[in-house]
Each structure stands twice: as C-alpha cells, then as structure tokens.
Scaffold this active site. Structure first.
Site, short mmCIF file in Angstrom:
data_model
loop_
_atom_site.label_atom_id
_atom_site.label_comp_id
_atom_site.label_asym_id
_atom_site.label_seq_id
_atom_site.Cartn_x
_atom_site.Cartn_y
_atom_site.Cartn_z
CG ASP A 70 -0.30 0.23 2.56
OD1 ASP A 70 -0.94 0.41 3.65
OD2 ASP A 70 0.97 -0.51 2.65
CG ASP B 212 3.95 0.06 1.60
OD1 ASP B 212 3.89 1.01 2.65
OD2 ASP B 212 3.23 -0.91 1.85
CG HIS C 291 6.85 -0.36 10.11
ND1 HIS C 291 6.84 -0.69 11.45
CD2 HIS C 291 6.58 0.99 10.02
CE1 HIS C 291 6.66 0.45 12.15
NE2 HIS C 291 6.46 1.69 11.42
CG ASP C 292 5.97 -2.24 4.81
OD1 ASP C 292 5.13 -1.16 4.13
OD2 ASP C 292 5.42 -2.47 5.64
#
Ligand code: RIB
Ligand code: CA
Length: 308
Positions: free
Chosen positions: A9, A14, A239-240
């Site tokens: 997303d 990302d 995070h990603d």
C-alpha cells in the site's frame, strides 16, 4: 530464487521494501499487487509504478481492493505525506494503464501455476489475500508461506493506530482474521521487531553514492518528522523492508510458534493481534511470531543492497 508476490500500500516504507526486494537480487518477484491502505488505491498503484520506474524495473503491478472488506478506508497521509511517498517522485511520469488481471486473480493464478513454490510478502492490509482465499480456497494449500508485516505481539499498549493495534491489521481486521485462520504457513513481522530497525540520519548518510540516496533522504523526511513529533524518536521504522528481509533470511529474527487471533468486534481494541502465549485457548499455533531481530545486520544489508 524464491518466487514471490509482494502486496503493498505504497507508502514510504513500502517503497523502501520494493527497493530492498529488487536490489537484494535474491527474489524472483513475479509481480507486485496493490491494495487500499496508507492512501487510496489509485495513488498506491501510481506510487508503486513510480518506484519500479526509479528502479528501471519491468516488474508488473496488479491493482487490488479499493476498500477494506467491511470498514471504511483509514488513510495515513499524516505519516506518508499528501502523495503517499513523502512528496517525492513528482517528476516521474507513469502510464495510468493497469494490467487486465486484478491483484486477487493474479495471486490465485500464480499460486495455481507454482503450487508449493510461491511465497507472499504482505506489507499492507490483508484485503487482497483474504479475497483470494474466499474466491479460491485451494490457494491455502498451494501457497508456500506468507510473511506478514503487521500486528503487535508482546508490547500491548504501544500500537500505532489504537493502543493495542497496528495499522495493517487495524485497516482491515476482518481480512486479517480470514488470513490468520486460513492454515497457510505464516510469519508475523510485528511492530515489536520492526521498530528496532530504525533508519536514522546516520544510516541515510551512509547511503551517499547510492542512486537512491536522495529518494530515501527526501521520502522519509515526513515519516521521520512524524516519528519524532509523536514518539520522540529520531528516524523511521523500516516496517516493510524488514518483512522482505525476513522472507529472504528468517535467521534475522527469533520466532516462536503461537496461536494468534484478531479482535474484530471491540471498538477499543479493534485489530488487536491477540497472542495466546500460555495456550489458554487450547488451540494449535497458526503462525510464527517474531520476538527479537538482529537489526544491525538488517540495517547493514539495507544500506548494502541500496548501494549496489
Ligand atoms: O504499521 C506499519 C504498516 O502500516 C506499514 O506497512 C506501513 O506502510 C503501513 O502500511
Ligand atoms: Ca505498508
């Protein structure tokens, strides 16, 4: 090489996950699927195509769900900026053309074509995967494994949406529940470990010389400012990218098999990932959760790969 579909997303982290996945040269990326999450689906899709153009990559993008299964979308422009990638890449033009195949049908088609060989990394709400499971239940036997960026396992009360909830699960908890109960082998890369891999200005300076130095510096500025203003920390959590790194090398994290369910009824804790560490519910573990991470090795690889 591991065959993989990355579900995004896009979103700043990302974008960094896509850079990490492509520059690692360790994955056979069959395609990237987009889903409504940080920002609306059309922006997610355009941003994903822009990042692939920045990489000079011909990986195809498959557009997915434009909204969660039941709830209204919950966008995070505060974190990702007005265009979803920190206001960057405005100079990159991409076609608005999209593949005929939807993200859901692409996941089903590739899972069927590569039975037992295809892995997924989901770094977004789980709407696409949940819809694919509903449309073709057999994919739960065909998919090798899913690495999910999401949830909060040990540090309840430190969520990034509700006190006990993490964004990707909170954005579509009903979808997460379908995936968590699907039986697909899965690893949950939660905030507990992703917050340990903070990208700081020091790390960004080490990227000087990389073709992605300016993009990483500029795109993460919004994210880093948000993190400092809200959590008093310098830097932004990768995070990603960590979820991609764990698919490539699960040795980066210390995992434990646990039964995990998702709260979908409570207003106070909607989207909470509830880990039954003491097996009070008497249910078989349904995933690996991450208890610790070698964040130094991960960050070193992040910088090394992006300098290639
Ligand atoms: O909670 C962090 C996750 O939510 C990341 O995937 C970020 O991109 C957002 O989607
Ligand atoms: Ca994401």
């Amino acid at each position: 090489m591991e065959k993989v579909i990355i579900d995004v997303d896009t979103g700043i982290d990302d974008a960094l996950a896509i850079l990490y996945a492509v520059k690692s040269n360790k994955l056979d990326i069959l395609g990237i699927t987009t889903v409504c999450g940080n920002v609306p689906i059309d922006l997610v899709t355009v941003n994903t195509k822009k990042v692939l153009k920045l990489l000079d990559s011909n990986i195809k993008v498959y557009k997915g769900a434009s909204q969660p299964l039941l709830r209204e979308p919950f966008y995070e422009f505060r974190v990702h900026g007005d265009n979803g990638i920190g206001g960057t890449l405005n100079d990159i033009e991409v076609s608005s053309e999209i593949e005929d195949l939807s993200a859901v049908d692409f996941i089903i088609e590739k899972a069927k074509q590569f039975k037992g060989e295809l892995s997924l990394v989901t770094v977004a709400p789980l709407t696409n995967l949940a819809l694919a499971i509903r449309k073709e239940p057999k994919i739960v036997e065909w998919i090798k494994k899913v690495v999910i960026m999401g949830g909060l396992v040990s540090e309840a009360g430190t969520g990034n949406t509700l006190p006990t909830s993490e964004f990707n699960i909170f954005a579509d908890a009903e979808a997460a529940k379908i995936v968590f109960h699907s039986g697909i082998p899965m690893t949950l890369v939660s905030l507990d470990v992703t917050r340990k891999g903070m990208l700081t200005e020091k790390h960004i300076e080490q990227l000087k010389g990389s073709p992605f130095y300016e993009f990483v510096r500029d795109s993460t500025e919004v994210f880093r400012t948000f993190t400092y203003e809200n959590y008093g920390e310098n830097g932004c959590a990768l995070h990603d990218p960590l979820a991609v790194a764990v698919l490539i090398d699960e040795g980066l994290v210390q995992t434990k098999e646990v039964y995990v369910d998702v709260e979908t009824k409570s207003e106070l804790s909607y989207g909470q990932t509830i880990c039954d560490f003491q097996n009070l519910l008497g249910k078989e573990p349904n995933m690996k959760i991450c208890l610790d991470v070698d964040h130094e090795t991960f960050l070193h690889r992040f910088i090394e790969y992006l300098k290639r």
